[in-house]
Design an enzyme around this catalytic site. Structure first.
Site, short mmCIF file in Angstrom:
data_model
loop_
_atom_site.label_atom_id
_atom_site.label_comp_id
_atom_site.label_asym_id
_atom_site.label_seq_id
_atom_site.Cartn_x
_atom_site.Cartn_y
_atom_site.Cartn_z
N ASN A 7 44.68 60.09 143.27
CA ASN A 7 45.61 60.77 142.38
C ASN A 7 46.20 59.72 141.43
OD1 ASN A 7 47.69 62.16 141.17
ND2 ASN A 7 48.38 63.15 143.06
N ARG A 76 42.20 63.87 141.40
CA ARG A 76 43.05 64.82 140.69
C ARG A 76 43.11 64.37 139.23
NH1 ARG A 76 48.76 64.11 139.54
NH2 ARG A 76 49.51 66.03 138.60
N HIS A 165 49.92 72.25 138.21
CA HIS A 165 50.06 72.49 139.66
C HIS A 165 49.03 73.49 140.17
CE1 HIS A 165 54.66 71.48 139.46
NE2 HIS A 165 53.98 70.41 139.84
N ARG A 226 63.32 67.13 134.42
CA ARG A 226 62.86 67.83 133.20
C ARG A 226 63.71 69.07 132.95
NH1 ARG A 226 56.85 68.26 135.11
NH2 ARG A 226 56.77 66.16 135.95
N GLU A 369 48.02 69.22 148.44
CA GLU A 369 47.06 69.08 147.35
C GLU A 369 45.91 68.15 147.73
OE1 GLU A 369 50.60 68.53 144.91
OE2 GLU A 369 49.52 69.48 143.27
#
Ligand code: ADP
Length: 384
Positions: A7, A76, A165, A226, A369
């Site tokens: 990742n 990923r 996601h 965010r 994930e």
């Protein structure tokens, strides 16, 4: 078999070496090794780029492998644009396509492509698979992905909603349908992935039909740092009236807003503790975040024509019972009822926290994930 899951972030690289059966199912202890390399390419860091970071990973794994070899690697990749609607087996053409998508994810796609090339150089015969954050959302209809701006912005610049996601929303959709004994192809639900980044996805017939993140992961829900949705005119106003540069605003909206901007804390545990001890800014921040999320749930209930489940996942979704309660308390109009006891019970299993009377079941499901990437890698690279 041994699968290396990579990742690559903009300045970090996380890896896991996982052991799966030949059918792509986790073994009893699936994580054989894992690690994190940070501050890649930053001033004072010994590691200049992702290729060098992967050399470190290879060196770190040498002892663990003890002569065994890795069967395949799964990466990923943040952005697959419109080119990728599913995981892909890596070829030189696929790496070039990931590079070409760099304008959509300038901080993430180039290091990912670099990592793919570095691993091919390190282990030329290693099959590699890429799994995209965006691809699950490629099933969204145009009404969900098109912004109400001149169409040429889409045709010339690729400006549209992509969503992120996806690996998690996909995995959790499957887990929930199974848990509720509904065939995935018929499942309608709302998945809430609430981690440091957060997004909600509307699922119809087991597929994504809308999602809260947009052209970038800045849109939608209130996140750790965010802002989520805001009036785009604010950007022009800050530039023209207050002397901000576009880069400054981008940094503030991505790194200094959300829970951090409102409360001074990014970590949900700290925000909850502060609110508990009477901090009014923390209380207000939690109200903004839970209210925004509840409105998305109401909207997506309409989008999917009646959800069969509302599902919480990721760090906050799985663990922050008081935050789940704040969201669920706002859903009385949808006939949602939950058990305070079931909500506060901790568990790693997929579980229902609503009461039998609730008009929509509420489910908590653990996402993973890395596991999903490893399973997709086995599927594409080795089982043909
Ligand atoms: P990432 O997006 O980095 O993968 P995670 O899914 O790990 O993020 O989620 C991180 C968030 O989960 C943080 O805000 C953290 O505070 C929150 N979290 C983790 N454990 C708990 C807990 N027990 N209670 C409340 N919040 C938690």
């Amino acid at each position: 078999m041994l699968i290396l899951v990579i990742n690559s972030g903009s300045s970090s690289l996380k890896y896991q070496l996982r052991e799966l059966t030949d059918d792509g199912v986790d073994t009893a202890e699936p994580v054989v090794a894992k690690g994190l390399i940070e501050r890649i390419g930053q001033p004072g860091s010994a590691i200049t780029d992702h290729a060098q970071a992967l050399e470190h990973v290879a060196a770190e794994l040498e002892d663990v492998l003890d002569g065994r070899s890795i069967d395949a690697a799964g990466h990923r990749v943040v952005h697959g644009g419109e080119r990728f609607s599913a995981p892909a087996l890596v070829t030189p053409e696929v790496i070039r396509a990931i590079d070409r998508l760099a304008p959509l994810a300038p901080l993430h796609n180039p290091p990912a492509a670099q990592g793919l090339r570095a691993l091919s150089a390190q282990w030329p015969d290693l099959p590699q698979v890429v799994v995209f954050d965006t691809s699950f959302h490629q099933t969204m209809p145009r009404q969900a992905w098109q912004y109400a701006v001149p169409t040429t912005w889409y045709t010339d610049y690729g400006i549209r909603r992509y969503g992120f996601h996806g690996t998690s929303h996909d995995l959790v959709t499957g887990l929930t349908a199974e848990h509720l004994n509904i065939s995935r192809e018929e499942f309608r639900g709302i998945i809430l992935h609430l981690g440091n980044g957060a997004s909600a996805t509307a699922i119809r017939d087991g597929r994504s039909v809308d999602t809260s993140m947009g052209y970038t992961p800045l849109a939608g829900l209130v996140m750790g740092t965010r802002s989520g949705d805001l009036d785009p005119s604010i950007v022009a106003h800050l530039c023209s009236a207050h002397g901000y540069t576009v880069e400054e605003i981008d940094r503030v909206l991505n790194q200094e807003s959300g829970l951090l901007g409102m409360t001074g804390h990014t970590d949900m545990r700290q925000v909850l503790e502060a609110a508990e001890s009477g901090d009014r800014e923390a209380e207000a921040g939690l109200q903004v975040a839970s209210y925004r999320l509840a409105k998305y749930i109401g909207g997506y209930h309409v989008a999917v024509d009646g959800a069969q489940a509302i599902v919480f996942t990721a760090g906050i979704g799985e663990n922050a019972a008081p935050f789940r309660a704040r969201v669920l308390d706002r859903l009385g109009a949808l006939g949602v009822e939950y058990s305070a006891e079931a909500n506060t019970q901790r568990s790693d299993a997929v579980r229902t926290i609503s009461t039998p009377e609730s008009r929509i079941p509420v489910v908590v499901a653990p996402t993973d994930e890395e596991q999903a990437i490893a399973a997709a890698t086995v599927e594409l690279a080795l089982r043909r």
